[in-house]
Design an enzyme around this catalytic site. Structure first.
Site, PDB file in Angstrom:
ATOM      1  N   HIS A 208       0.878  -1.193   0.000  1.00 23.03           N
ATOM      2  CA  HIS A 208       0.000   0.000   0.000  1.00 23.03           C
ATOM      3  C   HIS A 208       0.907   1.233   0.000  1.00 23.03           C
ATOM      4  CE1 HIS A 208      -3.708   2.179   1.643  1.00 23.03           C
ATOM      5  NE2 HIS A 208      -2.753   3.034   1.922  1.00 23.03           N
ATOM      6  N   CYS A 241      -3.951  10.113   4.735  1.00 18.03           N
ATOM      7  CA  CYS A 241      -4.433  10.036   6.116  1.00 18.03           C
ATOM      8  C   CYS A 241      -4.523  11.449   6.692  1.00 18.03           C
ATOM      9  CB  CYS A 241      -3.481   9.196   6.964  1.00 18.03           C
ATOM     10  SG  CYS A 241      -3.911   9.213   8.712  1.00 18.03           S
ATOM     11  N   ASN A 250      -2.638   8.057  -2.799  1.00 17.28           N
ATOM     12  CA  ASN A 250      -2.119   6.699  -3.040  1.00 17.28           C
ATOM     13  C   ASN A 250      -1.558   6.614  -4.450  1.00 17.28           C
ATOM     14  OD1 ASN A 250      -4.579   6.434  -1.135  1.00 17.28           O
ATOM     15  ND2 ASN A 250      -3.553   4.468  -0.918  1.00 17.28           N
TER      16      ASN A 250
HETATM   17  N1  COA Z   1     -17.919   4.163  15.199  1.00 17.30           N
HETATM   18  C1  COA Z   1     -18.666   5.238  15.496  1.00 17.30           C
HETATM   19  N2  COA Z   1     -18.412   6.066  16.501  1.00 17.30           N
HETATM   20  C2  COA Z   1     -17.374   5.767  17.280  1.00 17.30           C
HETATM   21  C3  COA Z   1     -16.552   4.666  17.028  1.00 17.30           C
HETATM   22  C4  COA Z   1     -16.847   3.844  15.925  1.00 17.30           C
HETATM   23  N3  COA Z   1     -16.109   2.799  15.589  1.00 17.30           N
HETATM   24  N4  COA Z   1     -15.587   4.641  17.964  1.00 17.30           N
HETATM   25  C5  COA Z   1     -15.786   5.686  18.760  1.00 17.30           C
HETATM   26  N5  COA Z   1     -16.869   6.390  18.360  1.00 17.30           N
HETATM   27  C6  COA Z   1     -17.412   7.624  18.925  1.00 17.30           C
HETATM   28  C7  COA Z   1     -17.747   7.506  20.401  1.00 17.30           C
HETATM   29  O1  COA Z   1     -19.066   7.077  20.563  1.00 17.30           O
HETATM   30  C8  COA Z   1     -17.557   8.917  20.864  1.00 17.30           C
HETATM   31  O2  COA Z   1     -18.653   9.691  20.492  1.00 17.30           O
HETATM   32  P1  COA Z   1     -19.258  10.825  21.485  1.00 17.30           P
HETATM   33  O3  COA Z   1     -18.148  11.829  21.633  1.00 17.30           O
HETATM   34  O4  COA Z   1     -20.437  11.336  20.737  1.00 17.30           O
HETATM   35  O5  COA Z   1     -19.568  10.129  22.761  1.00 17.30           O
HETATM   36  C9  COA Z   1     -16.377   9.400  20.039  1.00 17.30           C
HETATM   37  O6  COA Z   1     -16.381   8.598  18.865  1.00 17.30           O
HETATM   38  C10 COA Z   1     -15.068   9.248  20.746  1.00 17.30           C
HETATM   39  O7  COA Z   1     -14.977   7.921  21.240  1.00 17.30           O
HETATM   40  P2  COA Z   1     -13.723   7.383  22.045  1.00 17.30           P
HETATM   41  O8  COA Z   1     -13.935   5.937  22.309  1.00 17.30           O
HETATM   42  O9  COA Z   1     -13.441   8.286  23.226  1.00 17.30           O
HETATM   43  O10 COA Z   1     -12.595   7.480  20.974  1.00 17.30           O
HETATM   44  P3  COA Z   1     -11.345   8.420  20.886  1.00 17.30           P
HETATM   45  O11 COA Z   1     -11.745   9.850  20.892  1.00 17.30           O
HETATM   46  O12 COA Z   1     -10.339   7.947  21.854  1.00 17.30           O
HETATM   47  O13 COA Z   1     -10.870   8.056  19.381  1.00 17.30           O
HETATM   48  C11 COA Z   1     -11.029   6.358  17.669  1.00 17.30           C
HETATM   49  C12 COA Z   1     -10.497   6.720  19.040  1.00 17.30           C
HETATM   50  C13 COA Z   1     -10.291   5.093  17.251  1.00 17.30           C
HETATM   51  C14 COA Z   1     -12.505   6.092  17.773  1.00 17.30           C
HETATM   52  C15 COA Z   1     -10.781   7.510  16.667  1.00 17.30           C
HETATM   53  O14 COA Z   1      -9.491   8.002  16.848  1.00 17.30           O
HETATM   54  C16 COA Z   1     -10.974   7.074  15.253  1.00 17.30           C
HETATM   55  O15 COA Z   1     -12.074   6.738  14.830  1.00 17.30           O
HETATM   56  N6  COA Z   1      -9.887   7.098  14.455  1.00 17.30           N
HETATM   57  C17 COA Z   1      -9.910   6.664  13.082  1.00 17.30           C
HETATM   58  C18 COA Z   1      -9.000   7.522  12.282  1.00 17.30           C
HETATM   59  C19 COA Z   1      -8.959   7.095  10.839  1.00 17.30           C
HETATM   60  O16 COA Z   1      -9.865   6.503  10.293  1.00 17.30           O
HETATM   61  N7  COA Z   1      -7.860   7.471  10.187  1.00 17.30           N
HETATM   62  C20 COA Z   1      -7.661   7.235   8.795  1.00 17.30           C
HETATM   63  C21 COA Z   1      -7.417   5.850   8.445  1.00 17.30           C
HETATM   64  S1  COA Z   1      -5.720   5.377   8.575  1.00 17.30           S
HETATM   65 ZN    ZN Z   2      -3.140   4.903   2.768  1.00 15.85          ZN
END
Ligand code: COA
Ligand code: ZN
Length: 321
Positions: A208, A241, A250
């Site tokens: 990737h 990202c 990409n």
């Molecule tokens: N789907 C939907 N909502 C989600 C979720 C999921 N998988 N995981 C967490 N949430 C929501 C929670 O309900 C919460 O919502 P609220 O503020 O309304 O209560 C909020 O997101 C924060 O949740 P929390 O568990 O405290 O997560 P966090 O703030 O520590 O963040 C992740 C952790 C993993 C959820 C977040 O960083 C994330 O989704 N990252 C993905 C980033 C990404 O996709 N990057 C690009 C790809 S490489």
């Molecule tokens: Zn990528």
């Protein structure tokens, strides 16, 4: 005389996940579905449709469930979605994905920036997800920043090997090595890919690459020569990202397919039709896209000579059409 069979390569489209996650303008659900339905007719092995992550982290993909529900499932194409935690895994399973793509980084700093967890916490998530998903869907683990981190710099090959070992021990059978911000070079890619392919022959590895520093296709060739046959790529070269500073697109799917086909490989992709879809992207996303073959045409494209005469090759080509 029959031609020897051309080696098959598997092209995995990520534009509607890696591409759309960083687009500033929300792409309406119906347009996402239309694009995915068009892409599923192209011969692509897999489409990473969306991600089931926090909509606060990635608002562009907040419609993941709707998109998964509305797309047409085409036999022979795997429909995958990225997840980062157990909640995402459960949402993806409810949406009947063919594959969960669980992401974590090789570097602590990017893992924290992207997922607000340590690498160890992410491994803990994967330990929980594998048994939940077993029997329902395939699981791929994507290792971000595997060839370099925009915060920490070099990632030693030994760190990648350590993670592959840990992930394999957790039951992961599919692994993507991701160059999140285009820091890899072909010598490094050949070395790392050859080591993982030799070390874990039972696993399926995906390369990737991002083209941030114009090394994407060179890195793809290096991975190919090291024994990798699955490649992620993004239509038009979209992607990046949002939590990796300086991230850009990409490797571009139609550029990658064009190159592999010219090199004599079989991607099973309908390149002309794919270019046709790529040409609709600028209107969809509202800006130019980096893809090159969509602008230049295939290398077999011919122009009339300036004096109006036809080259012998061009007239031959026309007679054969
Ligand atoms: N789907 C939907 N909502 C989600 C979720 C999921 N998988 N995981 C967490 N949430 C929501 C929670 O309900 C919460 O919502 P609220 O503020 O309304 O209560 C909020 O997101 C924060 O949740 P929390 O568990 O405290 O997560 P966090 O703030 O520590 O963040 C992740 C952790 C993993 C959820 C977040 O960083 C994330 O989704 N990252 C993905 C980033 C990404 O996709 N990057 C690009 C790809 S490489
Ligand atoms: Zn990528």
């Amino acid at each position: 005389m029959t031609q020897p069979a051309r080696k098959r390569l598997y092209i995995q489209e990520v534009s509607t996940r890696d591409g759309f996650q960083i687009e500033p303008r929300f792409i309406p659900t119906a347009q996402k579905v239309g694009l995915i339905d068009a892409l599923s007719q192209m011969g692509l092995a897999k489409i990473e449709v969306t991600s089931f992550v926090s909509p606060k982290a990635i608002p562009a993909l907040a419609d993941a469930a709707e998109v998964m529900q509305q797309i047409r499932r085409v036999p022979g194409v795997e429909f995958s979605a990225l997840v980062a935690n157990v909640r995402g895994c459960e949402r993806a399973l409810a949406a009947r994905v063919d594959e969960i793509n669980i992401v974590m980084s090789a570097s602590q700093t990017h893992n924290r920036a992207n997922l607000r967890m340590t690498c160890e916490q992410s491994l803990g998530v994967i330990r929980q997800i594998v048994p939940i998903a077993r029997g329902q869907t395939a699981v791929n683990a994507s290792i971000s920043t595997a060839f370099g981190c925009p915060f920490e710099g070099d990632i030693p090959a030994a760190r990648v090997m350590e993670l592959v070992d840990q992930l394999a021990a957790l039951g992961i059978e599919r692994l993507a090595l991701c160059d999140t911000t285009g820091m890899a070079n072909p010598v490094q890619v050949r070395r790392v890919c050859a080591a993982v392919v030799a070390g874990w022959p039972e696993l399926t590895f995906t390369a990737h690459f991002h083209n941030t520093r114009a090394m994407g296709l060179a890195n793809a060739v290096a991975a190919l020569e090291a024994g990798v046959d699955h490649f992620d790529a993004s239509l038009g070269g979209l992607g990046g990202c949002p939590f990796a500073p300086g991230a850009t697109g990409n490797v571009c799917t139609e550029d990658l397919v064009h190159m592999f086909e010219m090199m004599g490989y079989n991607t099973a992709v309908d390149l002309d039709a794919l270019i046709g879809i790529a040409l609709t992207l600028p209107a969809l996303v509202g800006h130019d896209v980096p893809g090159q073959v969509m602008k230049a045409g295939r290398s077999s494209r011919r122009y009339p000579a300036p004096d109006g005469t036809e080259s012998p090759a061009a007239s031959l080509h026309r007679r054969c059409d």
